[in-house]
Structures are given as structure tokens and as C-alpha cells.
Design an enzyme around this catalytic site. Structure first.
Site, PDB file in Angstrom:
ATOM      1  N   LYS A 159      30.721  38.014  44.919  1.00 32.66           N
ATOM      2  CA  LYS A 159      31.183  36.655  45.274  1.00 32.66           C
ATOM      3  C   LYS A 159      30.333  35.570  44.595  1.00 32.66           C
ATOM      4  O   LYS A 159      30.869  34.571  44.118  1.00 32.66           O
ATOM      5  CB  LYS A 159      31.188  36.463  46.795  1.00 32.66           C
ATOM      6  CG  LYS A 159      32.283  37.231  47.514  1.00 32.66           C
ATOM      7  CD  LYS A 159      33.674  36.850  47.045  1.00 32.66           C
ATOM      8  CE  LYS A 159      34.776  37.579  47.794  1.00 32.66           C
ATOM      9  NZ  LYS A 159      36.091  37.384  47.156  1.00 32.66           N
TER      10      LYS A 159
ATOM     11  N   TYR B  90      29.513  43.147  47.818  1.00 33.72           N
ATOM     12  CA  TYR B  90      30.535  42.123  48.094  1.00 33.72           C
ATOM     13  C   TYR B  90      29.947  40.735  47.809  1.00 33.72           C
ATOM     14  O   TYR B  90      30.548  39.921  47.099  1.00 33.72           O
ATOM     15  CB  TYR B  90      30.949  42.254  49.557  1.00 33.72           C
ATOM     16  CG  TYR B  90      31.974  41.259  50.044  1.00 33.72           C
ATOM     17  CD1 TYR B  90      33.306  41.352  49.653  1.00 33.72           C
ATOM     18  CD2 TYR B  90      31.621  40.238  50.930  1.00 33.72           C
ATOM     19  CE1 TYR B  90      34.250  40.449  50.125  1.00 33.72           C
ATOM     20  CE2 TYR B  90      32.561  39.341  51.407  1.00 33.72           C
ATOM     21  CZ  TYR B  90      33.872  39.451  51.005  1.00 33.72           C
ATOM     22  OH  TYR B  90      34.800  38.565  51.483  1.00 33.72           O
TER      23      TYR B  90
ATOM     24  N   GLY C 250      48.000  41.551  50.473  1.00 35.82           N
ATOM     25  CA  GLY C 250      46.797  41.763  51.286  1.00 35.82           C
ATOM     26  C   GLY C 250      46.737  40.837  52.493  1.00 35.82           C
ATOM     27  O   GLY C 250      47.713  40.165  52.852  1.00 35.82           O
TER      28      GLY C 250
HETATM   29  N1  SER Z   1      35.851  38.827  56.099  1.00 40.36           N
HETATM   30  C1  SER Z   1      34.933  39.216  55.079  1.00 40.36           C
HETATM   31  C2  SER Z   1      34.282  40.514  55.409  1.00 40.36           C
HETATM   32  O1  SER Z   1      33.980  40.711  56.570  1.00 40.36           O
HETATM   33  C3  SER Z   1      33.886  38.173  54.862  1.00 40.36           C
HETATM   34  O2  SER Z   1      34.363  37.112  54.134  1.00 40.36           O
HETATM   35  O3  SER Z   1      34.039  41.294  54.556  1.00 40.36           O
END
Ligand code: SER
Length: 318
Positions: free
Chosen positions: A147, A143, A11
């Protein structure tokens, strides 16, 4: 000598972290863990061991850990913020059920675990400017929810079982090697590609929207430095605020324009990305990382821009 497994090694972060760790610890000591459909290519495949290692399959993780006597796992499998909104259950399955698998294998085999958190772990009720290390974390995205859970579960395994879990909250990461794919901060990578291709950049984030960002070499150093840190000095573990620069779209545009005076940008704000960006901090206070393990980034917006443009120009010429 460490024996390291990177899950999600093909990734955005993994493809560079794998090569960087092979340079430090030796090629044979760093296993590139990937899933079907995201096979490693070129140097990543040829320079060291690679194994299929799906984070949703605990047995597969355990087999790779035993085969290579792994003592450190970098668990990088996750969906980024925008793509996660289109499949929240999958985001949870990879991010949390996956982490649980990793932590159990780590507990049974005595491994240290690094699972990155993010600026996305904060939400609209968090203080937005110089966000403290310990503060309100009530994100509105899946997300962010995953986290925060990652941070809590990692701390739980440390406190209950003594598993050596450590992590940072990454800002938006900028690199010329692998594209991010599906994040809110992706615009800060895409803008460089448009500039080098000589195209006008269509910016999905509104003028005046500040987010923390970081150049990939600093992010890779953060991983290594934190995992090498003296554990007796760590007051925090999951996860440290780290920061190196914070900017809004008009500022990265101006930095690029210094090199490319004809570069143009137009705003076409994307509602989902903007609502996520507006809910994240403008800038993080990273003093705990600086005090507890010596965090000290090298790149600011100006030096990153010079390097990004040079590297992308080389990439496109090749
Ligand atoms: N780069 C990530 C995002 O934009 C944030 O940590 O989802």
C-alpha cells in the site's frame, strides 16, 4: 460523460461500487472488469458491460480501455492483509506489478486512476491516535508495504507524467452485500452475521483494540467525491486519510446488544490478526480530506448498526 473501468469489480468494494457508478454515470459507461473464477453474477452481470480484465496482464487492460474509450480506472485488485501474509509474492504481483500495468495504460490513454490505500499503510512507529495525513509509514505487513508503494508509485506517475492519480486510505469497510475475505478488520462484518443468525460471536481481536472502520455507503461516496473533486484544490493525492468511526470489539458488541439483548461474544484472539491490528492506528485525522474535497461521512457506529441489522435480516429472510 465518463467511461469507467473497474478492475476487481466482483470483490468487496467493486461489486457495490460498480452498481453505484452505473447509477450515477449510466450503465453502459461502467465496465465490470473481472478475472476467471470471480465472474459477475445477477445484476452486476446483466446491468452493463463486463470484460475479463486481469490486472497482471497489461495487454488485456489496454484492450478494454481502447474498446470502451475508458477515461477513468478504479483499480481495486488486491489481496487483503491476512491472506497476503500467506502469499507475499502474489500480494506484490497483484498490488504493485498490477498497478504498474494500470498506470502505464493510463499514461498512454490519458486515464485518471484511483487505487485505494489503507490504514494498513501505517505501522507500529506511526502515531496511533488521530494519525496525521503526513506521517511515518513503516508497516510490517506485505499488505502495508504494497500500500505504501501504491501511494508512492501513484504520486510518481502524477508528478512525472501528469497521470491524474487520486486515492484514499480506507479503514475497515463494513457492508451487508459482499464479504471482505482475508482482512484483519473482517471481524466487524462477521459479528453482524453472527448476531442475525442468533449465534455466539467468537472474536479474533482482543478487547481494547481500536481500529478505524467505515460503512460502505460512505466509502463509495468517498470514491466518487474524490474523483470528481476540483484538481486545483488537491494539495495531497495519494492517499487521503478518511475516517468516520473508530471502535474496539466491546463497543461494536454493545451497539449490537442494544438491538439484540441476548447476543453473546467470546474472545479467542488470533495471533496473526491481533499483531496486525495492534500495529495499525487507533484513529485517523481526516482533516485534509475534509478541507481539500469536502469529505463528510454520514454513518456512525449507532446508525450503521441499525442499518446493517435491518439489511441482513432482510437478506436472511429472502
Ligand atoms: N480491511 C483491510 C484489512 O483488514 C484493511 O484496509 O486487510
Amino acid at each position: 460523460m465518463k467511461n469507467i473501468l473497474i478492475i476487481g469489480a466482483t470483490g468487496q468494494i467493486g461489486s457495490e461500487l460498480t452498481m453505484s457508478l452505473r447509477g450515477i454515470y449510466g450503465n453502459e459507461h461502467v465496465v465490470c472488469g473481472y478475472i476467471k473464477g470471480a465472474e459477475p453474477k445477477g445484476e452486476l452481470m446483466e446491468s452493463g458491460p463486463a470484460e475479463i480484465c486481469d490486472v497482471t496482464n497489461p495487454q488485456m487492460i489496454a484492450e478494454v480501455v481502447k474498446k470502451y474509450s475508458i477515461d477513468t480506472i478504479y483499480n481495486l485488485a488486491a489481496l487483503l492483509s491476512v491472506v497476503a501474509e500467506s502469499n507475499p509474492m502474489l500480494a506484490w504481483k497483484i498490488g504493485i506489478d498490477g498497478l504498474w500495468n494500470v498506470l502505464e495504460v493510463a499514461r498512454e490513454n490519458g486515464c485518471a486512476v484511483f487505487t485505494p490505500s489503507s490504514i494498513g499503510s501505517f505501522g507500529p512507529s506511526t502515531p496511533a491516535v488521530q494519525t496525521p495525513q503526513d506521517t511515518v509509514q513503516r508497516p510490517r505487513t506485505i499488505y502495508g508495504v504494497s500500500k505504501v508503494t501504491t501511494e508512492l508509485l501513484s504520486d510518481y506517475y502524477f508528478n512525472k507524467y501528469g497521470v491524474d492519480t487520486r486515492a484514499v486510505r480506507f479503514p475497515g469497510l463494513i457492508s451487508y452485500v459482499a464479504l471482505p475475505g482475508g482482512g484483519t478488520t473482517d471481524y466487524a462484518v462477521d459479528i453482524y452475521y453472527s448476531a442475525v443468525k442468533g449465534e455466539k460471536f467468537i472474536c479474533p481481536i482482543a478487547e481494547g483494540t481500536y481500529m478505524d472502520m467505515m460503512y460502505m455507503p460512505d466509502a463509495l461516496n468517498a470514491c466518487v467525491q474524490l474523483m470528481e473533486a476540483d484538481p486545483t484544490k488537491l494539495v495531497h493525492r495519494n492517499a487521503f486519510n478518511i475516517a468516520s468511526m473508530s471502535f474496539a470489539p466491546e463497543q461494536i458488541f454493545a451497539a449490537i446488544k442494544e438491538h439484540k439483548p441476548n447476543f453473546e461474544m467470546e474472545y479467542q484472539v488470533d495471533a496473526l490478526k491481533q499483531s496486525i491490528a495492534s500495529s495499525w492506528p487507533d484513529s485517523l485525522d481526516d482533516s485534509c480530506a475534509r478541507e481539500e474535497w469536502g469529505w463528510n461521512p454520514s454513518y456512525d457506529l449507532k446508525s450503521m448498526t441499525t442499518h446493517m441489522l435491518q439489511q441482513l435480516e432482510k437478506k436472511f429472510q429472502a
